[in-house]
Design a protein around this motif. Structure first.
Motif, PDB file in Angstrom:
ATOM      1  N   ALA A  46       0.739  -1.039  -0.286  1.00 14.78           N
ATOM      2  CA  ALA A  46      -0.503   0.243   0.163  1.00 14.78           C
ATOM      3  C   ALA A  46       0.724   0.990  -0.192  1.00 14.78           C
ATOM      4  CB  ALA A  46      -1.082   0.663   1.399  1.00 14.78           C
ATOM      5  N   LEU A  47       1.995   0.952  -0.869  1.00 17.36           N
ATOM      6  CA  LEU A  47       2.997   1.632  -0.688  1.00 17.36           C
ATOM      7  C   LEU A  47       3.037   3.374  -1.546  1.00 17.36           C
ATOM      8  CD1 LEU A  47       6.054   0.160  -0.559  1.00 17.36           C
ATOM      9  CD2 LEU A  47       5.219   1.411   1.772  1.00 17.36           C
ATOM     10  N   GLY A  48       1.998   2.710  -2.659  1.00 18.27           N
ATOM     11  CA  GLY A  48       2.295   3.378  -3.999  1.00 18.27           C
ATOM     12  C   GLY A  48       2.979   4.149  -4.557  1.00 18.27           C
ATOM     13  N   ASN A  49       2.659   4.929  -5.957  1.00 24.13           N
ATOM     14  CA  ASN A  49       4.083   4.713  -6.891  1.00 24.13           C
ATOM     15  C   ASN A  49       5.209   5.505  -6.376  1.00 24.13           C
ATOM     16  OD1 ASN A  49       5.207   4.315  -8.812  1.00 24.13           O
ATOM     17  ND2 ASN A  49       3.273   6.212 -10.041  1.00 24.13           N
ATOM     18  N   ASN A  50       6.055   5.277  -6.000  1.00 18.40           N
ATOM     19  CA  ASN A  50       7.321   5.902  -5.668  1.00 18.40           C
ATOM     20  C   ASN A  50       7.972   5.252  -5.512  1.00 18.40           C
ATOM     21  OD1 ASN A  50       6.754   4.402  -2.802  1.00 18.40           O
ATOM     22  ND2 ASN A  50       5.375   5.932  -2.646  1.00 18.40           N
ATOM     23  N   ALA A  51       9.436   5.081  -5.091  1.00 19.03           N
ATOM     24  CA  ALA A  51      10.572   4.726  -4.457  1.00 19.03           C
ATOM     25  C   ALA A  51      10.497   3.034  -3.849  1.00 19.03           C
ATOM     26  CB  ALA A  51      12.140   5.296  -4.718  1.00 19.03           C
ATOM     27  N   ALA A  52       9.586   3.217  -3.103  1.00 22.25           N
ATOM     28  CA  ALA A  52       9.777   2.415  -2.072  1.00 22.25           C
ATOM     29  C   ALA A  52       8.154   1.047  -2.463  1.00 22.25           C
ATOM     30  CB  ALA A  52       8.640   3.051  -0.435  1.00 22.25           C
ATOM     31  N   GLY A  53       7.783   1.820  -3.104  1.00 27.94           N
ATOM     32  CA  GLY A  53       6.452   1.358  -4.073  1.00 27.94           C
ATOM     33  C   GLY A  53       6.873   0.178  -4.531  1.00 27.94           C
ATOM     34  N   ARG A  54       8.364   0.701  -5.449  1.00 26.74           N
ATOM     35  CA  ARG A  54       8.761   0.214  -6.119  1.00 26.74           C
ATOM     36  C   ARG A  54      10.504  -0.631  -6.212  1.00 26.74           C
ATOM     37  NH1 ARG A  54       8.688   5.190  -8.704  1.00 26.74           N
ATOM     38  NH2 ARG A  54      10.615   5.743  -7.879  1.00 26.74           N
ATOM     39  N   GLY A  55      10.627  -0.648  -4.722  1.00 25.94           N
ATOM     40  CA  GLY A  55      11.415  -1.434  -3.962  1.00 25.94           C
ATOM     41  C   GLY A  55      10.419  -3.074  -3.741  1.00 25.94           C
ATOM     42  N   PHE A  56       8.881  -2.907  -3.276  1.00 27.57           N
ATOM     43  CA  PHE A  56       8.456  -3.513  -2.676  1.00 27.57           C
ATOM     44  C   PHE A  56       8.969  -5.252  -2.744  1.00 27.57           C
ATOM     45  CE2 PHE A  56       4.920  -6.518  -2.091  1.00 27.57           C
ATOM     46  CZ  PHE A  56       4.234  -5.895  -0.130  1.00 27.57           C
ATOM     47  N   GLN A  57       8.856  -5.146  -4.252  1.00 30.24           N
ATOM     48  CA  GLN A  57       9.049  -6.684  -4.895  1.00 30.24           C
ATOM     49  C   GLN A  57      10.137  -7.065  -4.102  1.00 30.24           C
ATOM     50  OE1 GLN A  57       6.362  -8.235  -6.528  1.00 30.24           O
ATOM     51  NE2 GLN A  57       7.341  -9.763  -6.043  1.00 30.24           N
ATOM     52  N   ARG A  58      11.587  -6.791  -4.377  1.00 30.42           N
ATOM     53  CA  ARG A  58      12.703  -7.117  -4.060  1.00 30.42           C
ATOM     54  C   ARG A  58      12.419  -7.457  -1.861  1.00 30.42           C
ATOM     55  NH1 ARG A  58      18.343  -6.588  -4.917  1.00 30.42           N
ATOM     56  NH2 ARG A  58      19.162  -6.377  -2.986  1.00 30.42           N
ATOM     57  N   GLY A  59      12.127  -6.522  -2.159  1.00 29.90           N
ATOM     58  CA  GLY A  59      12.062  -7.022  -0.536  1.00 29.90           C
ATOM     59  C   GLY A  59      11.395  -8.012   0.294  1.00 29.90           C
ATOM     60  N   ILE A  60      10.603  -8.807  -0.588  1.00 32.85           N
ATOM     61  CA  ILE A  60       9.682 -10.123  -0.474  1.00 32.85           C
ATOM     62  C   ILE A  60      10.425 -11.102  -0.780  1.00 32.85           C
ATOM     63  CG2 ILE A  60       7.278  -8.840   0.251  1.00 32.85           C
ATOM     64  CD1 ILE A  60       6.456 -10.387  -2.541  1.00 32.85           C
ATOM     65  N   LEU A  99      14.199 -11.218  -1.270  1.00 26.84           N
ATOM     66  CA  LEU A  99      14.630 -11.551  -0.847  1.00 26.84           C
ATOM     67  C   LEU A  99      14.188 -12.755   0.103  1.00 26.84           C
ATOM     68  CD1 LEU A  99      17.299  -7.974   0.021  1.00 26.84           C
ATOM     69  CD2 LEU A  99      17.136  -9.990  -1.841  1.00 26.84           C
ATOM     70  N   TRP A 100      13.677 -12.619   0.879  1.00 25.87           N
ATOM     71  CA  TRP A 100      13.127 -13.981   1.234  1.00 25.87           C
ATOM     72  C   TRP A 100      12.506 -14.915   0.751  1.00 25.87           C
ATOM     73  CZ3 TRP A 100      15.515 -13.709   6.458  1.00 25.87           C
ATOM     74  CH2 TRP A 100      15.528 -12.588   7.026  1.00 25.87           C
ATOM     75  N   ASN A 101      11.925 -14.785   0.142  1.00 27.11           N
ATOM     76  CA  ASN A 101      11.257 -16.029  -0.264  1.00 27.11           C
ATOM     77  C   ASN A 101      12.388 -16.290  -1.474  1.00 27.11           C
ATOM     78  OD1 ASN A 101       8.737 -15.245   0.103  1.00 27.11           O
ATOM     79  ND2 ASN A 101       8.240 -14.498  -1.581  1.00 27.11           N
ATOM     80  N   ARG A 102      13.382 -15.561  -1.855  1.00 24.58           N
ATOM     81  CA  ARG A 102      14.501 -16.894  -3.153  1.00 24.58           C
ATOM     82  C   ARG A 102      15.105 -17.728  -1.779  1.00 24.58           C
ATOM     83  NH1 ARG A 102      17.208 -11.850  -5.062  1.00 24.58           N
ATOM     84  NH2 ARG A 102      15.881 -11.390  -6.865  1.00 24.58           N
ATOM     85  N   VAL A 103      15.220 -18.026  -0.099  1.00 25.03           N
ATOM     86  CA  VAL A 103      15.457 -18.704   0.064  1.00 25.03           C
ATOM     87  C   VAL A 103      15.514 -20.043   0.431  1.00 25.03           C
ATOM     88  CG1 VAL A 103      16.807 -19.616   3.136  1.00 25.03           C
ATOM     89  CG2 VAL A 103      15.772 -16.925   2.128  1.00 25.03           C
TER      90      VAL A 103
END
Ligand SMILES: [Zn+2]
Length: 262
Positions: free
Chosen positions: A105-119, A121-125
């Motif tokens: 729910a971050l919206g269209n900004n750098a944080a929102g664009r980083g969301f996928q990377r954020g999840i 990095l854990w899902n790739r373990v």
């Protein structure tokens, strides 16, 4: 100093609650900040553990130090060169951890664009049953922007309670990066990975003394994604979660009989 401050304060608050019963409460009622006759070595060590030394009292006592009124550290602990380890404060039920619904729910900004990377990095373990699944409604974890003045620092994650993951992550777009530039999408992804770490149970690596060390992990992982804001460059520059972060999450969440989740 910029820190992942709120999560840290929660840790400290909980830590104090846990250990306040076995100390003299008179110590806590002294509201003045005392750091007299404490060596700068000890004070800087405490700062590196995430304590705000402008607000933290330290008194010398037999065999060690009393910090913030009721947290006891032995002399030995504070003299260790490295005290960075994977430790958890709470843990999510195994079944829940296998399908944690998380909403951007971050919206269209750098944080929102980083969301996928954020999840990711854990899902790739591999060899862990932990899975974060992006959803657009009814999330288990809502990731949203901070309201004005809501938090200091870059982000906040919430610890699990009674086997249920922390339900909220807040990211603060107003906080500049460590180099003074706006935080990039990649850096927001790393920060989100760190915050998710809290929501699935991890303490800051430097503050593992509040919780339970994950068996099989060392005391000296200086590259953990759970490194606190006392050394934010670790999180900002991470290419991945650390080898020992991966070990830890495998031990916490798996199908093996030695898993820590229930
Ligand atoms: Zn944190």
């Amino acid at each position: 100093m910029k820190t992942f401050k709120l999560a840290m304060l929660i840790v400290i608050a909980i830590g104090m609650t846990r250990c306040s019963s076995d100390v003299d409460n008179d110590v806590q009622q002294d509201s003045t900040i005392t750091q007299q006759d404490i060596s700068s070595e000890i004070l800087s060590k405490l700062q590196s553990m995430g304590f705000d030394m402008d607000k933290t009292s330290v008194t010398s006592t037999k065999g060690g130090y009393i910090v913030d009124g009721d947290i006891f550290f032995t002399e030995e602990t504070l003299k260790e060169d490295n005290y960075q380890k994977q430790a958890f404060f709470g843990i999510v039920n195994c079944n829940r951890a296998g399908n944690i619904r998380i909403q951007n729910a971050l919206g269209n900004n750098a944080a929102g664009r980083g969301f996928q990377r954020g999840i990711n990095l854990w899902n790739r373990v591999n060899n862990t049953t932990l899975r974060l699944v992006e959803v657009t409604s009814n999330p288990d974890i809502l990731v949203r922007l901070a309201r004005p003045g809501e938090i200091g620092g870059w982000g906040l994650g919430e610890f699990p309670t009674n086997g249920v993951e922390g339900g909220l992550i807040i990211l603060n777009l107003n906080e500049p990066s460590i180099d003074g530039d706006p935080v990039t999408a990649r850096e927001w992804g790393n920060i989100l990975t760190h915050e998710i770490g809290h929501n699935i149970g991890f303490l800051h690596a430097e503050q593992g003394f509040f919780g339970t060390q994950v068996p099989g992990t060392p005391n000296n992982d200086t590259s953990s994604i759970m490194t606190s804001g006392s050394n934010p460059s670790v999180v900002f520059n991470a290419n991945n979660v650390s080898v020992n972060d991966r070990r830890a999450v495998r031990r916490m969440y798996s199908n093996r009989s030695n898993r820590l989740c229930r």
